[in-house]
Design a protein around this motif. Structure first.
Motif, mmCIF file in Angstrom:
data_model
loop_
_atom_site.group_PDB
_atom_site.id
_atom_site.type_symbol
_atom_site.label_atom_id
_atom_site.label_comp_id
_atom_site.label_asym_id
_atom_site.label_seq_id
_atom_site.Cartn_x
_atom_site.Cartn_y
_atom_site.Cartn_z
ATOM 1 N N VAL A 84 0.842 -1.072 0.021
ATOM 2 C CA VAL A 84 0.071 -0.150 0.018
ATOM 3 C C VAL A 84 0.855 1.204 0.040
ATOM 4 C CG1 VAL A 84 -1.960 1.215 1.236
ATOM 5 C CG2 VAL A 84 -1.905 -1.161 1.193
ATOM 6 N N LEU A 85 0.914 1.968 -1.105
ATOM 7 C CA LEU A 85 1.470 3.440 -1.061
ATOM 8 C C LEU A 85 0.572 4.512 -0.364
ATOM 9 C CD1 LEU A 85 3.911 5.055 -1.910
ATOM 10 C CD2 LEU A 85 2.785 5.023 -4.163
ATOM 11 N N HIS A 86 1.116 4.880 0.574
ATOM 12 C CA HIS A 86 0.563 5.838 1.807
ATOM 13 C C HIS A 86 1.129 7.198 0.792
ATOM 14 C CE1 HIS A 86 -1.261 3.131 4.339
ATOM 15 N NE2 HIS A 86 -0.235 2.469 4.303
ATOM 16 N N LEU A 87 0.231 8.146 0.512
ATOM 17 C CA LEU A 87 0.546 9.548 -0.085
ATOM 18 C C LEU A 87 -0.107 10.585 0.633
ATOM 19 C CD1 LEU A 87 0.127 8.321 -3.862
ATOM 20 C CD2 LEU A 87 2.376 8.692 -2.512
ATOM 21 N N ALA A 88 0.665 11.766 0.815
ATOM 22 C CA ALA A 88 0.157 12.981 1.374
ATOM 23 C C ALA A 88 0.416 14.127 0.271
ATOM 24 C CB ALA A 88 0.328 13.164 2.831
ATOM 25 N N THR A 89 -0.299 15.051 0.114
ATOM 26 C CA THR A 89 0.077 16.325 -0.526
ATOM 27 C C THR A 89 0.578 17.305 0.492
ATOM 28 O OG1 THR A 89 -2.064 17.216 -0.198
ATOM 29 C CG2 THR A 89 -1.721 15.802 -2.174
ATOM 30 N N ALA A 90 1.094 18.289 -0.010
ATOM 31 C CA ALA A 90 1.651 19.502 0.845
ATOM 32 C C ALA A 90 0.545 20.134 1.976
ATOM 33 C CB ALA A 90 2.244 20.569 -0.015
ATOM 34 N N ASP A 91 -0.897 20.058 1.317
ATOM 35 C CA ASP A 91 -2.014 20.575 2.260
ATOM 36 C C ASP A 91 -2.372 19.673 3.197
ATOM 37 O OD1 ASP A 91 -3.340 19.294 0.206
ATOM 38 O OD2 ASP A 91 -4.423 20.852 -0.444
ATOM 39 N N GLY A 92 -2.093 18.191 3.063
ATOM 40 C CA GLY A 92 -2.520 17.338 3.886
ATOM 41 C C GLY A 92 -3.524 16.356 3.403
ATOM 42 N N GLU A 93 -3.710 16.418 2.038
ATOM 43 C CA GLU A 93 -4.700 15.379 1.571
ATOM 44 C C GLU A 93 -4.237 13.982 1.399
ATOM 45 O OE1 GLU A 93 -6.721 14.500 -2.977
ATOM 46 O OE2 GLU A 93 -6.391 16.623 -2.350
ATOM 47 N N ARG A 94 -4.798 13.058 2.096
ATOM 48 C CA ARG A 94 -3.986 11.706 1.942
ATOM 49 C C ARG A 94 -4.768 10.649 1.347
ATOM 50 N NH1 ARG A 94 -0.175 11.479 5.587
ATOM 51 N NH2 ARG A 94 -0.252 13.207 7.041
ATOM 52 N N HIS A 95 -3.847 9.672 0.733
ATOM 53 C CA HIS A 95 -4.284 8.600 -0.084
ATOM 54 C C HIS A 95 -3.598 7.366 0.324
ATOM 55 C CE1 HIS A 95 -6.213 11.404 -3.124
ATOM 56 N NE2 HIS A 95 -5.092 12.077 -2.702
ATOM 57 N N ALA A 96 -4.240 6.284 0.115
ATOM 58 C CA ALA A 96 -3.686 5.072 0.169
ATOM 59 C C ALA A 96 -4.118 4.118 -0.852
ATOM 60 C CB ALA A 96 -4.255 4.084 1.507
#
Length: 125
Positions: A84-96
């Motif tokens: 699972v690749l956990h990602l976050a944008t600079a403004d805190g939006e998160r994705h898995a």
């Protein structure tokens, strides 16, 4: 486990660690010059250079990246990894993003990746 299998696992670990750090030079060093990366969502092969450009975009867009490796094991000619690749944008939006990689090796370098994932968190660079 034989030396070839251990070498393959180490190569994939180096790749994943380089992506987490955002180090595209280290990613490039993991690939053969003629490496190809295929994705299930577009059924097209990317060249090494195209893939590095997408990874650079991903690192800019998602400054926080972490792989949760669920399974990594040697297979004939390479390595299978489920994660699972956990990602976050600079403004805190998160994705898995759940994904599976089938990695083909040539010595200690990657000659092919077949990646199965849902691309919905990504937009084209």
């Amino acid at each position: 486990m034989n030396a070839t299998a251990e070498q393959g696992l180490a190569t994939v670990a180096r790749l994943i660690e380089a992506i987490e750090r955002g180090d595209t030079d280290a990613v490039a060093a993991c690939y053969t010059e003629d490496a190809r990366i295929w994705h299930n969502f577009d059924d097209a092969d990317q060249t090494r250079e195209e893939n590095l450009a997408v990874l650079a975009w991903m690192c800019r867009t998602f400054p926080e990246r972490r792989y949760e490796v669920l399974r990594r094991e040697p297979i004939d000619g390479g390595v299978l990894q489920q994660h699972v690749l956990h990602l976050a944008t600079a403004d805190g939006e998160r994705h898995a993003v759940p994904a599976c990689l089938i990695v083909g090796l040539e010595g200690d370098r990657i000659r092919r990746i077949e990646e199965y994932m849902d691309p919905s968190p990504f937009s084209a660079p």
